[in-house]
Design an enzyme around this catalytic site. Sequence first.
Site, PDB file in Angstrom:
ATOM      1  N   SER A  77       0.865  -1.184   0.000  1.00 27.10           N
ATOM      2  CA  SER A  77       0.000   0.000   0.000  1.00 27.10           C
ATOM      3  C   SER A  77       0.896   1.227   0.000  1.00 27.10           C
ATOM      4  O   SER A  77       2.036   1.171   0.493  1.00 27.10           O
ATOM      5  CB  SER A  77      -0.866   0.025   1.259  1.00 27.10           C
ATOM      6  OG  SER A  77      -1.498   1.287   1.415  1.00 27.10           O
ATOM      7  N   TYR A 100      -1.447  -0.190  10.281  1.00 24.07           N
ATOM      8  CA  TYR A 100      -1.568  -0.476   8.840  1.00 24.07           C
ATOM      9  C   TYR A 100      -0.307  -0.054   8.092  1.00 24.07           C
ATOM     10  O   TYR A 100       0.232  -0.814   7.291  1.00 24.07           O
ATOM     11  CB  TYR A 100      -2.806   0.241   8.278  1.00 24.07           C
ATOM     12  CG  TYR A 100      -3.116  -0.131   6.854  1.00 24.07           C
ATOM     13  CD1 TYR A 100      -3.712  -1.359   6.558  1.00 24.07           C
ATOM     14  CD2 TYR A 100      -2.824   0.728   5.797  1.00 24.07           C
ATOM     15  CE1 TYR A 100      -4.001  -1.715   5.249  1.00 24.07           C
ATOM     16  CE2 TYR A 100      -3.122   0.385   4.491  1.00 24.07           C
ATOM     17  CZ  TYR A 100      -3.718  -0.833   4.216  1.00 24.07           C
ATOM     18  OH  TYR A 100      -4.007  -1.185   2.916  1.00 24.07           O
TER      19      TYR A 100
HETATM   20  P1  NAD Z   1     -11.532  -5.637   0.901  1.00 26.26           P
HETATM   21  O1  NAD Z   1     -11.829  -5.395   2.334  1.00 26.26           O
HETATM   22  O2  NAD Z   1     -12.590  -5.468  -0.118  1.00 26.26           O
HETATM   23  O3  NAD Z   1     -10.873  -7.095   0.722  1.00 26.26           O
HETATM   24  C1  NAD Z   1     -10.029  -7.679   1.641  1.00 26.26           C
HETATM   25  C2  NAD Z   1     -10.413  -9.147   1.718  1.00 26.26           C
HETATM   26  O4  NAD Z   1      -9.481  -9.816   2.589  1.00 26.26           O
HETATM   27  C3  NAD Z   1     -11.809  -9.368   2.321  1.00 26.26           C
HETATM   28  O5  NAD Z   1     -12.588 -10.158   1.454  1.00 26.26           O
HETATM   29  C4  NAD Z   1     -11.522 -10.070   3.644  1.00 26.26           C
HETATM   30  O6  NAD Z   1     -12.519 -11.024   3.997  1.00 26.26           O
HETATM   31  C5  NAD Z   1     -10.197 -10.736   3.360  1.00 26.26           C
HETATM   32  N1  NAD Z   1      -9.492 -11.037   4.603  1.00 26.26           N
HETATM   33  C6  NAD Z   1      -9.263 -10.179   5.646  1.00 26.26           C
HETATM   34  N2  NAD Z   1      -8.639 -10.839   6.630  1.00 26.26           N
HETATM   35  C7  NAD Z   1      -8.445 -12.116   6.210  1.00 26.26           C
HETATM   36  C8  NAD Z   1      -7.862 -13.275   6.797  1.00 26.26           C
HETATM   37  N3  NAD Z   1      -7.350 -13.249   8.025  1.00 26.26           N
HETATM   38  N4  NAD Z   1      -7.844 -14.430   6.076  1.00 26.26           N
HETATM   39  C9  NAD Z   1      -8.373 -14.476   4.841  1.00 26.26           C
HETATM   40  N5  NAD Z   1      -8.959 -13.417   4.249  1.00 26.26           N
HETATM   41  C10 NAD Z   1      -9.000 -12.253   4.923  1.00 26.26           C
HETATM   42  O7  NAD Z   1     -10.320  -4.667   0.561  1.00 26.26           O
HETATM   43  P2  NAD Z   1      -9.502  -4.449  -0.798  1.00 26.26           P
HETATM   44  O8  NAD Z   1      -9.510  -3.010  -1.077  1.00 26.26           O
HETATM   45  O9  NAD Z   1      -9.905  -5.403  -1.853  1.00 26.26           O
HETATM   46  O10 NAD Z   1      -8.052  -4.815  -0.242  1.00 26.26           O
HETATM   47  C11 NAD Z   1      -7.219  -5.812  -0.798  1.00 26.26           C
HETATM   48  C12 NAD Z   1      -5.793  -5.497  -0.411  1.00 26.26           C
HETATM   49  O11 NAD Z   1      -5.431  -4.219  -0.929  1.00 26.26           O
HETATM   50  C13 NAD Z   1      -5.547  -5.419   1.089  1.00 26.26           C
HETATM   51  O12 NAD Z   1      -4.291  -6.006   1.383  1.00 26.26           O
HETATM   52  C14 NAD Z   1      -5.526  -3.925   1.351  1.00 26.26           C
HETATM   53  O13 NAD Z   1      -4.792  -3.611   2.504  1.00 26.26           O
HETATM   54  C15 NAD Z   1      -4.861  -3.431   0.104  1.00 26.26           C
HETATM   55  N6  NAD Z   1      -5.064  -2.021  -0.229  1.00 26.26           N
HETATM   56  C16 NAD Z   1      -6.302  -1.521  -0.443  1.00 26.26           C
HETATM   57  C17 NAD Z   1      -6.443  -0.168  -0.763  1.00 26.26           C
HETATM   58  C18 NAD Z   1      -7.787   0.439  -1.000  1.00 26.26           C
HETATM   59  O14 NAD Z   1      -7.903   1.658  -0.937  1.00 26.26           O
HETATM   60  N7  NAD Z   1      -8.811  -0.334  -1.304  1.00 26.26           N
HETATM   61  C19 NAD Z   1      -5.328   0.651  -0.850  1.00 26.26           C
HETATM   62  C20 NAD Z   1      -4.079   0.102  -0.635  1.00 26.26           C
HETATM   63  C21 NAD Z   1      -3.960  -1.249  -0.328  1.00 26.26           C
END
Ligand code: NAD
Length: 262
Positions: free
Chosen positions: A144, A157
């Site tokens: 991220s 985070y």
């Molecule tokens: P999201 O919340 O839609 O998806 C995250 C998924 O991870 C969820 O389906 C959740 O059930 C799953 N998850 C969480 N803990 C878990 C565990 N212990 N075991 C198995 N599954 C688990 O969020 P997203 O935006 O799709 O995020 C995906 C990745 O991208 C993450 O690593 C997040 O930190 C990163 N990210 C997101 C953003 C953003 O703005 N959306 C920005 C930078 C990084």
Amino acid sequence: VVSFFSGKSCLVTGAGGNIGLATALRLAEMGTDIALLDMNADALAKAEAAVREKGVNVQSYVCDVTSESSVNDVVSRVISDFGKIDFLFNNAGYQGAFAPVQDYPAEDFPKVLNINVTGAFHVLKAVSRHMIENGYGRIVNTASMAGVKGPPNMAAYGASKGAIIALTETAAYDLAPYNIRVNAISPGYMGPGFMWDRQVELQAKANTQYFSTNPQEVVKQMIGSVPMRRYGDINEIPGVVAFLLGDDSSYMTGVNLEISGG
Ligand code: NAD
């Protein structure tokens, strides 16, 4: 024309979420067979149905990545169901609380580190052992922009995603002898959706000098800090992941690609 991706198989973690599902769908469109992993069974079932429509092999696995034994069990099942794992999109994650470091809830800190770092490590370890045996592997970890520069109010985070960038670099060294490349992506502000709304709301509630307490103002402040003056669309991520998994990035490993509007 047979695509490079057809006949390959990819394990996607966090596959029930926005970025995981969008990427699974894109890889499936390119012909990749998809193993979907998430701890949320409902989200996983919906994701499986959507990927199945693309006509590739798909299986889903309910698994909490913080449990090493569950991860090992799922990875063995994926190998027996698909025959091999060519690609890993190591993407499950949790945003954690929003509070200045002096008030940051102590119980949330290890929770975030456990999911985002230890969980990603469990998957990376299990899958890389298989990839070493296979003599081939391409891995993308989701970091991220919060790990490139720690944002206010996100102590756990930011620390967790900084750790993912370093873990990517270490794994790139350790796995290079085995024809395994390991890279990371760092999304910035992505929207619309749950993570965007949650971070706008919680940054406003955190009540610090960096963001307004009015969520509408927070939106303007966040977007105003981005050179391209907009948040990213989830669908601006999968192509970057596919680039890092594919042969166009054949001389790249240990790299973190920023998807952040500048
Ligand atoms: P999201 O919340 O839609 O998806 C995250 C998924 O991870 C969820 O389906 C959740 O059930 C799953 N998850 C969480 N803990 C878990 C565990 N212990 N075991 C198995 N599954 C688990 O969020 P997203 O935006 O799709 O995020 C995906 C990745 O991208 C993450 O690593 C997040 O930190 C990163 N990210 C997101 C953003 C953003 O703005 N959306 C920005 C930078 C990084």
